[in-house]
Design an enzyme around this catalytic site. Structure first.
Site, PDB file in Angstrom:
ATOM      1  N   ASN A 176       0.865  -1.187   0.000  1.00 12.38           N
ATOM      2  CA  ASN A 176       0.000   0.000   0.000  1.00 12.38           C
ATOM      3  C   ASN A 176       0.897   1.230   0.000  1.00 12.38           C
ATOM      4  O   ASN A 176       1.517   1.546   1.009  1.00 12.38           O
ATOM      5  CB  ASN A 176      -0.887  -0.036   1.259  1.00 12.38           C
ATOM      6  CG  ASN A 176      -1.725   1.228   1.416  1.00 12.38           C
ATOM      7  OD1 ASN A 176      -1.796   2.060   0.512  1.00 12.38           O
ATOM      8  ND2 ASN A 176      -2.366   1.368   2.569  1.00 12.38           N
ATOM      9  N   TRP A 177       0.949   1.891  -1.127  1.00 13.47           N
ATOM     10  CA  TRP A 177       1.855   3.049  -1.252  1.00 13.47           C
ATOM     11  C   TRP A 177       1.300   4.291  -0.557  1.00 13.47           C
ATOM     12  O   TRP A 177       1.994   5.270  -0.416  1.00 13.47           O
ATOM     13  CB  TRP A 177       2.120   3.347  -2.727  1.00 13.47           C
ATOM     14  CG  TRP A 177       3.170   2.453  -3.340  1.00 13.47           C
ATOM     15  CD1 TRP A 177       3.620   1.255  -2.848  1.00 13.47           C
ATOM     16  CD2 TRP A 177       3.915   2.688  -4.546  1.00 13.47           C
ATOM     17  NE1 TRP A 177       4.593   0.736  -3.671  1.00 13.47           N
ATOM     18  CE2 TRP A 177       4.788   1.594  -4.721  1.00 13.47           C
ATOM     19  CE3 TRP A 177       3.911   3.701  -5.505  1.00 13.47           C
ATOM     20  CZ2 TRP A 177       5.670   1.506  -5.813  1.00 13.47           C
ATOM     21  CZ3 TRP A 177       4.780   3.608  -6.596  1.00 13.47           C
ATOM     22  CH2 TRP A 177       5.642   2.526  -6.741  1.00 13.47           C
ATOM     23  N   LYS A 178       0.026   4.265  -0.181  1.00 18.62           N
ATOM     24  CA  LYS A 178      -0.608   5.432   0.442  1.00 18.62           C
ATOM     25  C   LYS A 178      -0.387   6.676  -0.440  1.00 18.62           C
ATOM     26  O   LYS A 178      -0.340   6.529  -1.656  1.00 18.62           O
ATOM     27  CB  LYS A 178      -0.083   5.615   1.862  1.00 18.62           C
ATOM     28  CG  LYS A 178      -0.181   4.307   2.678  1.00 18.62           C
ATOM     29  CD  LYS A 178       0.081   4.467   4.135  1.00 18.62           C
ATOM     30  CE  LYS A 178      -0.085   3.122   4.843  1.00 18.62           C
ATOM     31  NZ  LYS A 178       0.019   3.219   6.282  1.00 18.62           N
ATOM     32  N   HIS A 220      -9.408   1.207   5.030  1.00 15.77           N
ATOM     33  CA  HIS A 220      -8.123   1.366   5.735  1.00 15.77           C
ATOM     34  C   HIS A 220      -8.330   2.327   6.903  1.00 15.77           C
ATOM     35  O   HIS A 220      -9.127   3.264   6.812  1.00 15.77           O
ATOM     36  CB  HIS A 220      -7.061   1.909   4.767  1.00 15.77           C
ATOM     37  CG  HIS A 220      -5.675   1.851   5.352  1.00 15.77           C
ATOM     38  ND1 HIS A 220      -5.224   2.778   6.256  1.00 15.77           N
ATOM     39  CD2 HIS A 220      -4.669   0.962   5.176  1.00 15.77           C
ATOM     40  CE1 HIS A 220      -3.978   2.445   6.614  1.00 15.77           C
ATOM     41  NE2 HIS A 220      -3.618   1.351   5.967  1.00 15.77           N
ATOM     42  N   GLU A 264      -6.703   4.717   7.888  1.00 10.07           N
ATOM     43  CA  GLU A 264      -6.481   6.129   7.541  1.00 10.07           C
ATOM     44  C   GLU A 264      -7.691   6.723   6.819  1.00 10.07           C
ATOM     45  O   GLU A 264      -7.970   7.914   6.951  1.00 10.07           O
ATOM     46  CB  GLU A 264      -5.187   6.247   6.716  1.00 10.07           C
ATOM     47  CG  GLU A 264      -3.963   5.999   7.599  1.00 10.07           C
ATOM     48  CD  GLU A 264      -2.765   5.380   6.898  1.00 10.07           C
ATOM     49  OE1 GLU A 264      -2.722   5.372   5.652  1.00 10.07           O
ATOM     50  OE2 GLU A 264      -1.857   4.892   7.610  1.00 10.07           O
ATOM     51  N   GLU A 290      -4.929  -4.741  10.713  1.00  9.01           N
ATOM     52  CA  GLU A 290      -3.834  -3.786  10.918  1.00  9.01           C
ATOM     53  C   GLU A 290      -4.050  -3.050  12.247  1.00  9.01           C
ATOM     54  O   GLU A 290      -4.847  -2.113  12.313  1.00  9.01           O
ATOM     55  CB  GLU A 290      -3.798  -2.765   9.782  1.00  9.01           C
ATOM     56  CG  GLU A 290      -3.600  -3.365   8.415  1.00  9.01           C
ATOM     57  CD  GLU A 290      -3.087  -2.341   7.408  1.00  9.01           C
ATOM     58  OE1 GLU A 290      -1.993  -2.543   6.894  1.00  9.01           O
ATOM     59  OE2 GLU A 290      -3.769  -1.324   7.182  1.00  9.01           O
ATOM     60  N   GLY A 335       3.236   2.129  10.805  1.00  9.17           N
ATOM     61  CA  GLY A 335       4.258   3.168  10.671  1.00  9.17           C
ATOM     62  C   GLY A 335       5.050   3.462  11.938  1.00  9.17           C
ATOM     63  O   GLY A 335       5.739   4.476  12.013  1.00  9.17           O
ATOM     64  N   SER A 379       3.974  -2.256  10.149  1.00 11.92           N
ATOM     65  CA  SER A 379       5.431  -2.328  10.339  1.00 11.92           C
ATOM     66  C   SER A 379       6.034  -3.664   9.911  1.00 11.92           C
ATOM     67  O   SER A 379       6.953  -4.177  10.551  1.00 11.92           O
ATOM     68  CB  SER A 379       5.796  -2.014  11.795  1.00 11.92           C
ATOM     69  OG  SER A 379       5.441  -0.676  12.110  1.00 11.92           O
ATOM     70  N   GLY A 405       3.058  -1.210   4.165  1.00  8.33           N
ATOM     71  CA  GLY A 405       3.066   0.212   3.836  1.00  8.33           C
ATOM     72  C   GLY A 405       4.466   0.650   3.422  1.00  8.33           C
ATOM     73  O   GLY A 405       4.911   0.399   2.300  1.00  8.33           O
ATOM     74  N   GLY A 406       5.166   1.280   4.346  1.00  9.61           N
ATOM     75  CA  GLY A 406       6.477   1.889   4.061  1.00  9.61           C
ATOM     76  C   GLY A 406       7.436   1.010   3.272  1.00  9.61           C
ATOM     77  O   GLY A 406       8.036   1.464   2.290  1.00  9.61           O
TER      78      GLY A 406
HETATM   79  P1  13P Z   1       3.422   0.297   7.507  1.00  9.28           P
HETATM   80  O1  13P Z   1       3.889  -0.985   6.881  1.00  9.28           O
HETATM   81  O2  13P Z   1       4.149   1.500   6.988  1.00  9.28           O
HETATM   82  O3  13P Z   1       3.410   0.212   9.011  1.00  9.28           O
HETATM   83  O4  13P Z   1       1.896   0.541   7.056  1.00  9.28           O
HETATM   84  C1  13P Z   1       0.975  -0.489   7.219  1.00  9.28           C
HETATM   85  C2  13P Z   1      -0.256  -0.117   6.496  1.00  9.28           C
HETATM   86  O5  13P Z   1      -1.015   0.750   6.922  1.00  9.28           O
HETATM   87  C3  13P Z   1      -0.540  -0.817   5.226  1.00  9.28           C
HETATM   88  O6  13P Z   1      -1.845  -0.579   4.804  1.00  9.28           O
END
Ligand code: 13P
Length: 245
Positions: free
Chosen positions: A8-10, A93, A95, A163, A169, A208, A229-230
């Site tokens: 997920n590149w957000k 998600h 967010e 999640e 993050g 993470s 994510g990251g």
């Molecule tokens: P991180 O891997 O950066 O913690 O993000 C997880 C996430 O929200 C994937 O949707």
């Protein structure tokens, strides 16, 4: 079941970052991984990413609107995502729930729209740190599943991603036993509501996930993949996670 590793590149990714997608696609074609590989770039890159991926990896969107078309400035329908080359969409998600006020009911409507457009729906659920310390993880996740997952769900059309909000993050992950306990509960709830179909639904862990912890997390019971994510922004890190499955 075959695991899924989804990135997920957000709100990250300009044209120059498409090379990361191409790199992973080339690597997957040269040596097919043991897991399904999906990358969800921002909507601006969907069509180009899908063209570059050329079927070697799957491309997904990060949300979609529930409507089909019409006067909804700024919104993007599931069908538009599909038309741009997406085969999946992340929905609900944390967010989106937090910054856009998405409710379980809205997520459920979006899931139906995704199904209607032929997209795999990756439905996110997760508890906050506070809910966790108060011992409410199970109730919170049960509520989110009850409200966000529509009737008629099948393992072919839907993936659930757990999640924990406090893990996203932060570099913090739950202990293996905690992940197993929570995922066992998610499985139990899926089976209670959807019968045998619930046994085959992929349950992803997200929060993470890195090349360093992926192998340990991915071998846990009822962890059928990861939502990253990251670490998904970098082809080398993401491929390492993919190869850990
Ligand atoms: P991180 O891997 O950066 O913690 O993000 C997880 C996430 O929200 C994937 O949707």
């Amino acid at each position: 079941m075959r695991p899924m590793i989804a990135g997920n590149w957000k709100m990250n990714g300009l044209l120059a970052q498409l090379v990361e997608i191409e790199t992973i696609a080339v690597a997957c074609a040269a040596s097919p991984p043991q897991a399904d590989c999906l990358i969800c770039p921002p909507a601006t890159l969907l069509a180009l990413a899908a063209r570059l991926a050329a079927g070697r990896i799957a491309i997904g969107a990060q949300t979609c609107d529930a409507g089909i078309s019409g006067a909804y400035t700024g919104d993007i329908s599931a069908n538009m995502c599909r038309n741009a080359g997406a085969s999946a969409v992340i929905l609900g998600h944390s967010e989106r729930r937090r910054f856009h006020g998405e409710t379980n009911e809205q997520v459920s409507t979006k899931v139906r729209a995704a199904w209607a457009a032929g997209l795999l729906a990756i439905v996110c659920i997760g508890e906050t740190e506070r809910q966790r310390v108060e011992g409410r993880t199970r109730t919170v996740l049960d509520d989110q599943m009850d409200g966000s997952l529509p009737d008629g769900l099948t393992a072919q059309t839907t993936v659930v991603a757990h999640e924990p909000l406090w893990s996203i993050g932060t570099g913090l992950t739950p202990e293996p036993a905690e992940i197993e306990a929570v995922h066992a509960r998610i499985r139990q709830a899926l089976v209670a509501r959807f019968g045998d179909e619930g046994l085959s639904v992929n349950i992803l862990y997200g929060g993470s996930v890195t090349p360093d912890n992926a192998r340990d997390i991915l071998q846990l019971a009822n962890v059928d993949g990861a939502l990253v994510g990251g670490a998904s922004l970098d082809a080398i890190a993401f491929e390492a996670i993919l190869r850990s499955a």
